[in-house]
Design an enzyme around this catalytic site. Structure first.
Site, PDB file in Angstrom:
ATOM      1  CE1 TYR A 180      -3.479   2.619   1.070  1.00 22.74           C
ATOM      2  CE2 TYR A 180      -1.628   3.459   2.318  1.00 22.74           C
ATOM      3  CZ  TYR A 180      -2.900   3.620   1.592  1.00 22.74           C
ATOM      4  OH  TYR A 180      -3.519   5.002   1.739  1.00 22.74           O
TER       5      TYR A 180
ATOM      6  CD  GLU B 144      -5.678   4.751  -0.842  1.00 21.85           C
ATOM      7  OE1 GLU B 144      -5.618   5.222   0.458  1.00 21.85           O
ATOM      8  OE2 GLU B 144      -6.892   4.229  -1.489  1.00 21.85           O
TER       9      GLU B 144
END
Lengths: 380, 294
Positions: A101, A189
């Site tokens: 992530y 993101e």
């Protein structure tokens, strides 16, 4: 402005961030065409601006054209949490060794940028943050200094990404930061950022929110704006240059100032009603703006009453009153209108409207009284 | 007393020759504010209704001794104007400009902190500051404020600030200073800065604090209040019914995921002993009650 995944990936590509080869499709035939072009197996992904697509059946693996036909047919038109899928993204399926992530956003309390990196990707970062906060490596970045490769290298070490991924990940993070800053993102993101078995790192998803205040230096955002909202009311408001957000209730709201508009929503709710929209007509609102605002709200079939809540500061209330009359003359308004006018030149404004008051145009002395009256109509 | 600005504050207006700068700058002067100059590159030597215009902040400061600046320039040029003010010797900058990109604000804020530690920026995207009867810098209408204290006001919203001023003034309750900190994600001055100043100001006896969804400045203020504030505070937070993920008019008014909700802010403030009210009217009434009991 939130981007669709495919737009986010296209945006990433401009900054040299590796994504899977793919393209968009609006029909089943197009989907097959794209899949044939990018090569099987492919993943068919619903393009909606809401999380949880996978669980809702919006992401499917297809080995051949028949499977693409089947999945694209099922996904196009699918309703995912109130968002209907009109477009799918088809990309070459990636083999995944590891999921990470990575994101950048503004750390508002500290007024610096915040990078988050985790070796545990593929799940919601909020869940990781709650269950295993140590699995996230946080990086504070001074906006003046930015992020350099040496810092990014230390960061991937700290996050304990797998060794073969580290150098590529560090380079990708510097590019992602560049996308975030020079690309004027509120959020950039990647979840998951993947390591493939053959040692490549790339973005398998893209979540990008653009800062609309920066539109003046990004003419290329025009294409994103075209697909920004499906809500016909919001489209109409946008064309008229209004600061409007569509909601689900029955009380149409017009207020001046963002704070007062928000507060109006709250007060309507407190007295038992529901707002149909947020609409801030801003400072110095004239008849034109008022007419446009009333038109947009009038186009909403759910609206049963319109609540105009004005506090004059620089905006002069008598001007607003004239605007209301002009708007009523210009636009045929089907719902009753309840007004609350206060602040600079309120007395003059009320006098202007007094002769026109009726059971379709009412005035109340306070915000609360006006909210109660409006809600009584809405709930009748 | 008042906080940040008073009757002696000398103000220049960056952008005085523009439509908005002229309108608000002259209104501020007519209110009694010492508006001593304007700045517009290339227009030095001219004047706006008798207010001299200079080519740069530095020149204006040298000629007038101004310490405060009112920045009224478009978003594209606003952060450069803020930095020019700091470099030119201004120590209190009010920027009302709405629509500055968040990244520009973040860089500017950090440059001010690092290079000009003595400079305070108010805003951007704020209505400004008024110490009633003394000084008004920004777009607040002076008519709705009442001099003499004892209430200090700090707010993230413009119209809700006017509403608060109006309600108090109508009931005969004056204000020491009313500070609009603005609705952007990177405000130069925050709640704590203002609360601290109000706590230290002997004439301020109570504070009205108006917040809204987005960020966590209200929660941080609550922590600070718990430890430091002895004066009563009445608070109202807008956006209880705002949907997550949408910017509600202000760039900073957004609930991100589960962060920045009105409920969390109200709980934190209530826990710190603040009188949290459900709407602006209720907050006004509560403040009247508190002031009468002082």
């Amino acid at each position: 402005m939130d981007l669709f995944e495919y737009q986010g990936k296209q945006y990433f590509s401009r900054f040299g961030i590796a994504v899977s080869p793919g393209d968009i499709a609006d029909t089943v035939d197009q989907a097959v065409e794209v899949a044939d072009r990018v090569g099987y197996p492919v993943v068919v992904k619903a393009q909606v601006k809401v999380g949880g697509r996978g669980k809702a059946g919006g992401v499917k693996l297809a080995q051949d054209a028949d499977e693409v036909r089947l999945h694209a047919g099922n996904i196009l038109g699918l309703d995912i949490k109130g968002h209907v899928v009109h477009r799918v993204w088809i990309e070459r399926s990636s083999e995944i060794a590891k999921e990470y992530y990575a994101s950048f956003t503004l750390d508002r309390p500290n007024k610096v940028h915040l990078g988050m990196l985790s070796a545990q990707g593929g799940v919601e970062i909020e869940v990781v943050a709650e269950k295993n906060p140590d699995a996230i490596a946080f990086l504070s970045i001074d906006p003046v200094r930015g992020l350099d490769l040496a810092t990014a290298r230390r960061w991937v070490d700290e996050a304990e990404l797998d060794q073969p991924a580290r150098e590529q990940a560090a380079e990708l993070l510097v590019k992602l930061y560049d996308c975030y800053t020079t690309g004027d993102c509120d959020l950039a993101e990647i979840n998951p950022l993947i390591l493939t078995p053959d040692g490549n790192v790339h973005a398998l998803d893209a979540k990008v929110t653009l800062d609309e205040n920066a539109s003046f230096r990004h003419p290329e955002w025009e294409e994103f704006r075209a697909t920004e909202t499906e809500d016909p009311r919001e489209k109409m408001a946008k064309e008229k240059g209004l600061n409007y957000i569509g909601l689900d209730g029955t009380v149409g709201i017009i207020a001046n100032g963002a704070g007062l508009a928000m507060s109006t929503l709250d007060v309507v709710n407190q007295v038992g009603g529901t707002a149909a929209n947020f609409l801030d007509i801003g400072g110095g609102a004239n008849a034109d703006v008022m007419a446009s605002a009333m038109e947009v709200i009038n186009s909403d079939p759910k609206v049963k009453v319109i609540f105009v809540n004005i506090f004059g500061g620089i905006t002069l209330v008598d001007e607003v009153a004239k605007g209301v009359l002009e708007a009523l003359g210009r636009v045929s308004i089907s719902s009753p209108v309840v007004l609350r006018l206060d602040g600079t030149n309120a007395v003059e404004g009320r006098e202007i409207l007094a002769p026109h008051l009726s059971d379709k145009l009412m005035m109340e002395p306070t915000m609360l009284d006006a909210a109660r009256r409006a809600v009584a109509f809405a709930n009748a | 007393m008042s906080i940040f600005v008073d009757e002696n504050t000398k103000v220049i207006v960056q952008g005085l020759t523009g439509g908005q700068g002229r309108f608000h700058g002259l209104r501020n002067r007519d209110y009694g504010t010492k508006v001593v100059g304007g700045v517009t590159p290339g227009k030095g030597g001219t004047d706006v209704d008798g207010v001299p215009v200079f080519n740069s902040v530095k020149e204006a400061v040298e000629a007038t001794g101004a310490t405060a600046s009112f920045v009224v320039v478009p978003p594209k040029f606003a952060t450069a104007a803020i930095l020019e003010a700091a470099e030119g010797g201004i120590t209190f900058i009010v920027c009302i400009t709405e629509g500055i990109p968040a990244h520009d604000e973040a860089i500017t804020y950090n440059r001010l902190v690092e290079e000009f530690p003595g400079v305070r920026l108010l805003g951007p995207n704020c209505p400004g500051i008024i110490s009633p009867g003394k000084c008004n810098i920004g777009i607040t209408s002076g008519d709705i404020a009442l001099a003499g204290g004892p209430v200090g006001i700090v707010s993230r919203s413009g119209t809700l600030t006017y509403q608060a001023l109006h309600e108090l003034s109508q009931k005969g309750i004056g204000q020491t200073t009313c500070v609009g900190i603005g609705g952007d994600p990177v405000p130069g001055t925050n709640f704590i800065d203002c609360l601290r100043a109000f706590q230290d100001d002997p004439e301020t006896k109570a504070v009205m604090m108006i917040g809204e969804i987005g960020g966590s400045e209200e929660e941080r203020a609550a922590e600070w209040i718990k430890l430091n504030m002895t004066k009563p505070i009445v608070s109202y937070i807008a956006g209880v019914t705002a949907p997550p993920g949408r910017k509600m008019g202000h760039a900073g008014a957004i609930i991100s995921g589960s962060k920045g909700t009105a409920q969390a802010k109200m709980e934190a403030l209530a826990e710190a002993g603040v009188h949290v009210c459900n709407n602006p009217t209720e907050a006004g009434e509560k403040m009247v009650e508190i002031v009468k009991a002082l």
